[in-house]
Design an enzyme around this catalytic site. Sequence first.
Site, short mmCIF file in Angstrom:
data_model
loop_
_atom_site.label_atom_id
_atom_site.label_comp_id
_atom_site.label_asym_id
_atom_site.label_seq_id
_atom_site.Cartn_x
_atom_site.Cartn_y
_atom_site.Cartn_z
CE LYS A 174 -1.82 2.67 3.12
NZ LYS A 174 -1.71 3.95 2.41
CD GLU A 248 12.44 0.73 5.93
OE1 GLU A 248 13.54 0.28 5.59
OE2 GLU A 248 11.55 1.01 5.13
CB CYS A 282 13.43 9.16 7.49
SG CYS A 282 14.39 8.11 6.39
CD GLU A 384 10.41 12.80 10.99
OE1 GLU A 384 9.28 12.35 11.25
OE2 GLU A 384 11.22 12.22 10.27
P1 NAD Z 1 2.58 8.44 7.86
O1 NAD Z 1 2.94 7.72 9.10
O2 NAD Z 1 1.57 9.52 7.93
O3 NAD Z 1 2.02 7.42 6.77
C1 NAD Z 1 2.79 6.31 6.34
C2 NAD Z 1 1.89 5.25 5.76
O4 NAD Z 1 1.08 4.70 6.79
C3 NAD Z 1 0.91 5.77 4.69
O5 NAD Z 1 0.85 4.84 3.66
C4 NAD Z 1 -0.40 5.84 5.46
O6 NAD Z 1 -1.53 5.73 4.63
C5 NAD Z 1 -0.28 4.63 6.37
N1 NAD Z 1 -1.12 4.64 7.56
C6 NAD Z 1 -1.78 5.68 8.14
N2 NAD Z 1 -2.43 5.24 9.24
C7 NAD Z 1 -2.17 3.91 9.37
C8 NAD Z 1 -2.55 2.91 10.31
N3 NAD Z 1 -3.33 3.19 11.35
N4 NAD Z 1 -2.08 1.65 10.12
C9 NAD Z 1 -1.26 1.36 9.09
N5 NAD Z 1 -0.90 2.26 8.16
C10 NAD Z 1 -1.34 3.52 8.29
O7 NAD Z 1 3.95 8.96 7.27
P2 NAD Z 1 4.16 9.88 5.99
O8 NAD Z 1 3.71 11.26 6.34
O9 NAD Z 1 3.60 9.21 4.80
O10 NAD Z 1 5.74 9.84 5.81
C11 NAD Z 1 6.61 10.66 6.53
C12 NAD Z 1 7.26 9.89 7.66
O11 NAD Z 1 7.92 8.75 7.14
C13 NAD Z 1 8.31 10.69 8.39
O12 NAD Z 1 8.17 10.51 9.77
C14 NAD Z 1 9.63 10.05 7.91
O13 NAD Z 1 10.69 10.20 8.81
C15 NAD Z 1 9.22 8.63 7.72
N6 NAD Z 1 10.13 7.92 6.80
C16 NAD Z 1 11.01 7.02 7.33
C17 NAD Z 1 11.89 6.33 6.50
C18 NAD Z 1 12.87 5.32 7.07
O14 NAD Z 1 13.41 4.54 6.30
N7 NAD Z 1 13.14 5.32 8.35
C19 NAD Z 1 11.88 6.59 5.13
C20 NAD Z 1 10.98 7.51 4.63
C21 NAD Z 1 10.10 8.18 5.48
#
Ligand code: NAD
Length: 418
Positions: A174, A248, A282, A384
């Site tokens: 997803k 991640e 990230c 963050e």
């Molecule tokens: P987010 O947590 O808002 O969403 C991530 C994903 O989770 C989306 O696909 C979203 O639809 C889904 N999601 C939302 N609610 C959920 C639930 N209850 N259960 C399961 N899935 C759910 O994050 P974002 O805004 O899309 O991305 C930014 C974040 O991602 C930042 O915190 C960044 O640091 C992190 N990030 C980490 C890495 C890494 O490798 N550590 C890499 C890229 C981004």
Amino acid sequence: MLLKCYKNFINGAYLANSSGETFEVINPATGKVIYQVEVADEKIKQQAITSAQQGFAKWSAMSATQRSRLLLKAVALLRERNDELAKIEVLDTGKPWQEASVVDVESGADSIEFFAGLAPGIEGNQQPIDGDFYYTRRDPLGICAGIGAWNYPLQIACWKAAPALACGNSMIFKPSEETPLGALKLAEIFTEAGIPDGVFNVVQGAGEVGAWLSHHEDIAKISFTGEVNTGKKAMTAAASTLKDVTMELGGKSPLIIFDDADIDNAVSAAMLGNFYTQGEICTNGTRVFVQKSAYPKFIEKLVQRTSQNIIVGDPMAPETNFGALISRKHFNTVLDYIKVGVKEGATLLHGGKSIQPENASEGYFIAPTIFTDCTDEMTICREEIFGPVMSILTFDNEDEVINRANSTKYGLAAGVFT
Ligand code: NAD
């Protein structure tokens, strides 16, 4: 103009949902809707599970060498279509073409290539015991779910699919609802490469679909990329069926610059670690600790180079090296953090406001922002922000800075220049 509407990708093909529910995807550099996507409804969810079960049966029965060969075909297709795929990433994320055309697709392909190379070498072992022996073997888990963030959509889909598929698992992926197209293109490429139908499926939607994946009892593992708080929800849900999890998540990483460092090099790192992909990375080194004796020189060069070298504008323009933030909502969040930084007493040295570049005046752009006089307790140094906001702190000695650098609830990354 009639917008294209993408369907979910199930069992090697696009499949229409029954509910007719869709969502819109916006180009962050223009604020305009660029296409629509069908939400995964009950029918799609059920079919995704059936498809991934059938895909798993076929894929796990193949030898690792066969799997590796097909994955390498997908790698070649990814590289062949670099520009077409990079453009999708630019329009979905708002990041500069300068980056996407050399990093996003390439690093995704690298990841699949790496795991395809490992696959045939994965083996169990055997151990003598009381004149007899026992042995172990490495079996795939079954269906793995991938849930992606929006900053590196295709790359994340690749790096989640790569180890899962190389080891013989099937996947339901997803993507983020902000950037859903790259994963569909990856699914098309896997199918074209000859990977059996059902091995890689894409379901679309927001948190509800992610939560469904995290709870589902037929899914053996979940690999999640996103924010810490969402990760906690996904991990809690996964615990209800004792799934394996890979998380991640976010960060507030330190970048430490000692006074004996090559200052030009350290300035480059601070700029890359805060302004590359307009700060939406990230692992960014958003807490920049500078040793007091190097501080004046560091600041002078940093401000000079940030003012002169960063070109904000239409992400597709070849000269642009700093793009738009993912959404209006995120843009407002980042601006709010900047206000909090000022309110809590940090000095706004550079940027700190939205900008309207001539060639992309409706986009969600925020100028590269530098705060000085920061303290460890400030909100901008603890949370963050995930935008182009650098917080500079000073330090006297090594023990002190290591303590302060480690004093964070996040893990993820760290950099040292010395
Ligand atoms: P987010 O947590 O808002 O969403 C991530 C994903 O989770 C989306 O696909 C979203 O639809 C889904 N999601 C939302 N609610 C959920 C639930 N209850 N259960 C399961 N899935 C759910 O994050 P974002 O805004 O899309 O991305 C930014 C974040 O991602 C930042 O915190 C960044 O640091 C992190 N990030 C980490 C890495 C890494 O490798 N550590 C890499 C890229 C981004």
